[in-house]
Design a protein around this motif. Structure first.
Motif, PDB file in Angstrom:
ATOM      1  N   PHE A  97      11.424 -26.358  17.702  1.00  0.00           N
ATOM      2  CA  PHE A  97      12.393 -25.350  18.126  1.00  0.00           C
ATOM      3  C   PHE A  97      13.009 -24.688  16.902  1.00  0.00           C
ATOM      4  N   LYS A  98      13.109 -23.364  16.938  1.00  0.00           N
ATOM      5  CA  LYS A  98      13.566 -22.611  15.781  1.00  0.00           C
ATOM      6  C   LYS A  98      15.016 -22.150  15.891  1.00  0.00           C
ATOM      7  N   GLN A  99      15.536 -22.035  17.103  1.00  0.00           N
ATOM      8  CA  GLN A  99      16.871 -21.457  17.282  1.00  0.00           C
ATOM      9  C   GLN A  99      17.978 -22.500  17.279  1.00  0.00           C
ATOM     10  N   VAL A 100      17.634 -23.773  17.276  1.00  0.00           N
ATOM     11  CA  VAL A 100      18.646 -24.826  17.251  1.00  0.00           C
ATOM     12  C   VAL A 100      18.304 -25.818  16.156  1.00  0.00           C
ATOM     13  N   ARG A 101      19.333 -26.419  15.608  1.00  0.00           N
ATOM     14  CA  ARG A 101      19.142 -27.441  14.592  1.00  0.00           C
ATOM     15  C   ARG A 101      20.304 -28.423  14.695  1.00  0.00           C
ATOM     16  N   TYR A 102      19.973 -29.681  14.857  1.00  0.00           N
ATOM     17  CA  TYR A 102      21.001 -30.697  15.063  1.00  0.00           C
ATOM     18  C   TYR A 102      21.040 -31.680  13.898  1.00  0.00           C
ATOM     19  N   VAL A 103      22.187 -32.339  13.779  1.00  0.00           N
ATOM     20  CA  VAL A 103      22.327 -33.484  12.879  1.00  0.00           C
ATOM     21  C   VAL A 103      22.605 -34.702  13.750  1.00  0.00           C
ATOM     22  N   MET A 104      22.421 -35.891  13.181  1.00  0.00           N
ATOM     23  CA  MET A 104      22.547 -37.104  13.985  1.00  0.00           C
ATOM     24  C   MET A 104      23.937 -37.271  14.595  1.00  0.00           C
ATOM     25  N   TYR A 105      24.957 -36.786  13.891  1.00  0.00           N
ATOM     26  CA  TYR A 105      26.321 -36.955  14.396  1.00  0.00           C
ATOM     27  C   TYR A 105      26.523 -36.268  15.743  1.00  0.00           C
ATOM     28  N   GLN A 106      25.714 -35.251  16.014  1.00  0.00           N
ATOM     29  CA  GLN A 106      25.873 -34.538  17.281  1.00  0.00           C
ATOM     30  C   GLN A 106      25.422 -35.359  18.483  1.00  0.00           C
ATOM     31  N   ALA A 107      24.707 -36.459  18.239  1.00  0.00           N
ATOM     32  CA  ALA A 107      24.402 -37.386  19.326  1.00  0.00           C
ATOM     33  C   ALA A 107      25.691 -38.031  19.833  1.00  0.00           C
ATOM     34  N   ARG A 108      26.595 -38.367  18.918  1.00  0.00           N
ATOM     35  CA  ARG A 108      27.903 -38.915  19.312  1.00  0.00           C
ATOM     36  C   ARG A 108      28.706 -37.886  20.106  1.00  0.00           C
ATOM     37  N   ARG A 109      28.567 -36.620  19.755  1.00  0.00           N
ATOM     38  CA  ARG A 109      29.259 -35.575  20.506  1.00  0.00           C
ATOM     39  C   ARG A 109      28.629 -35.361  21.881  1.00  0.00           C
ATOM     40  N   GLY A 110      27.324 -35.575  21.979  1.00  0.00           N
ATOM     41  CA  GLY A 110      26.647 -35.338  23.245  1.00  0.00           C
ATOM     42  C   GLY A 110      26.956 -36.363  24.308  1.00  0.00           C
ATOM     43  N   GLY A 111      27.142 -37.621  23.905  1.00  0.00           N
ATOM     44  CA  GLY A 111      27.392 -38.689  24.876  1.00  0.00           C
ATOM     45  C   GLY A 111      28.593 -38.466  25.778  1.00  0.00           C
ATOM     46  N   PRO A 112      29.779 -38.197  25.216  1.00  0.00           N
ATOM     47  CA  PRO A 112      30.956 -37.965  26.064  1.00  0.00           C
ATOM     48  C   PRO A 112      30.795 -36.772  27.003  1.00  0.00           C
ATOM     49  N   SER A 113      30.229 -35.668  26.487  1.00  0.00           N
ATOM     50  CA  SER A 113      30.034 -34.482  27.319  1.00  0.00           C
ATOM     51  C   SER A 113      29.038 -34.754  28.442  1.00  0.00           C
ATOM     52  N   HIS A 114      28.013 -35.540  28.140  1.00  0.00           N
ATOM     53  CA  HIS A 114      27.021 -35.912  29.151  1.00  0.00           C
ATOM     54  C   HIS A 114      27.675 -36.745  30.257  1.00  0.00           C
ATOM     55  N   ASP A 115      28.493 -37.714  29.885  1.00  0.00           N
ATOM     56  CA  ASP A 115      29.169 -38.568  30.868  1.00  0.00           C
ATOM     57  C   ASP A 115      30.124 -37.766  31.743  1.00  0.00           C
ATOM     58  N   ARG A 116      30.842 -36.829  31.142  1.00  0.00           N
ATOM     59  CA  ARG A 116      31.790 -36.022  31.911  1.00  0.00           C
ATOM     60  C   ARG A 116      31.067 -35.034  32.810  1.00  0.00           C
ATOM     61  N   ARG A 117      29.945 -34.511  32.334  1.00  0.00           N
ATOM     62  CA  ARG A 117      29.177 -33.563  33.146  1.00  0.00           C
ATOM     63  C   ARG A 117      28.667 -34.238  34.416  1.00  0.00           C
ATOM     64  N   LEU A 118      28.208 -35.486  34.292  1.00  0.00           N
ATOM     65  CA  LEU A 118      27.700 -36.228  35.441  1.00  0.00           C
ATOM     66  C   LEU A 118      28.801 -36.970  36.200  1.00  0.00           C
ATOM     67  N   ARG A 119      30.023 -36.913  35.660  1.00  0.00           N
ATOM     68  CA  ARG A 119      31.176 -37.607  36.252  1.00  0.00           C
ATOM     69  C   ARG A 119      30.924 -39.107  36.382  1.00  0.00           C
ATOM     70  N   SER A 120      30.205 -39.650  35.425  1.00  0.00           N
ATOM     71  CA  SER A 120      29.941 -41.084  35.424  1.00  0.00           C
ATOM     72  C   SER A 120      31.073 -41.874  34.798  1.00  0.00           C
TER      73      SER A 120
END
Length: 225
Positions: free
Chosen positions: A157-180
């Motif tokens: 993918f050329k339009q996005v670039r992540y660093v490992m720390y963004q995995a920590r940011r993704g977890g909370p947002s994922h849990d809230r999105r699914l309301r888990s």
């Protein structure tokens, strides 16, 4: 300490100038990493022979760990369940080793109870080599970082670039999105002391937007089933 922002000898003019600059140019935060991108990168890591790094990144996402926290885990920090059917747990920053978090807290417990990854505890347990004083992951952060970047480049993918720390940011947002998890549970899991710290990480609206884009992009490329 005498010159901190609450001290009596603080540098008032410098502090005011910094406040004004932050209003003119407010700091930006990296967006949370959607789960679909996480899994694509982990798949690439496995293909590159770096499955242990894939497990570490998966742990950062679902246990809400900083990269340094994940890579510095000891084998003894992975706690097996006492009874059948209970989840594994992580004992973060064990006090018997004289460790503490960035806010000076020791013995923080994190349950590996995400319904999407019931196998995560067993994966971590399989990495043990019988030395409770040894690190769970035998690679340091810089090696994992390079492998992560190589895997991300392999995804293509050329339009996005992540660093490992963004995995920590993704977890909370994922849990809230699914309301888990509730907002309070997310805050406790991420170990944020203040609500303002939590809100910088929990951005499920922004997460949903990026997830929708990534799923559409993956579908076009034939990478998602």
């Amino acid at each position: 300490p005498d010159h901190s922002k609450k001290a009596r000898h603080k540098l008032l003019r410098t502090y005011k100038a910094l406040q004004g600059w932050m209003k003119l140019a407010p700091p930006t935060t990296r967006p949370p990493m959607p789960l679909v991108f996480l899994m694509l990168i982990i798949d690439a890591l496995c293909r590159l022979g770096a499955a242990d790094t894939g497990v570490a990144v998966l742990l950062m996402f679902f246990a809400c760990l900083r990269p340094g926290e994940a890579t510095s885990l000891y084998e003894s920090d992975i706690v097996r369940p006492a009874f059948k059917g209970q989840p594994f747990a992580i004992n973060l920053h064990p006090s018997e080793k004289g460790l503490s978090s960035k806010v000076n807290v020791s013995d923080e417990s994190i349950l590996l109870d995400s319904k999407e990854t019931p196998y995560l505890g067993d994966l971590l347990d399989s990495l043990k080599q019988g030395d409770c004083e040894a690190c769970l992951f035998r690679k340091d952060y810089n090696v994992m970082k390079k492998e992560f970047e190589t895997a991300q480049a392999a995804v293509g993918f050329k339009q996005v670039r992540y660093v490992m720390y963004q995995a920590r940011r993704g977890g909370p947002s994922h849990d809230r999105r699914l309301r888990s998890r509730t907002l309070q549970e997310v805050q406790q899991r991420g170990r944020w002391v203040t609500n303002s710290s939590l809100h910088r990480y929990e951005a499920h609206a922004r997460f949903s937007k990026r997830s929708s884009r990534s799923q559409s992009c993956c579908a076009k490329r034939g990478r998602c089933s």
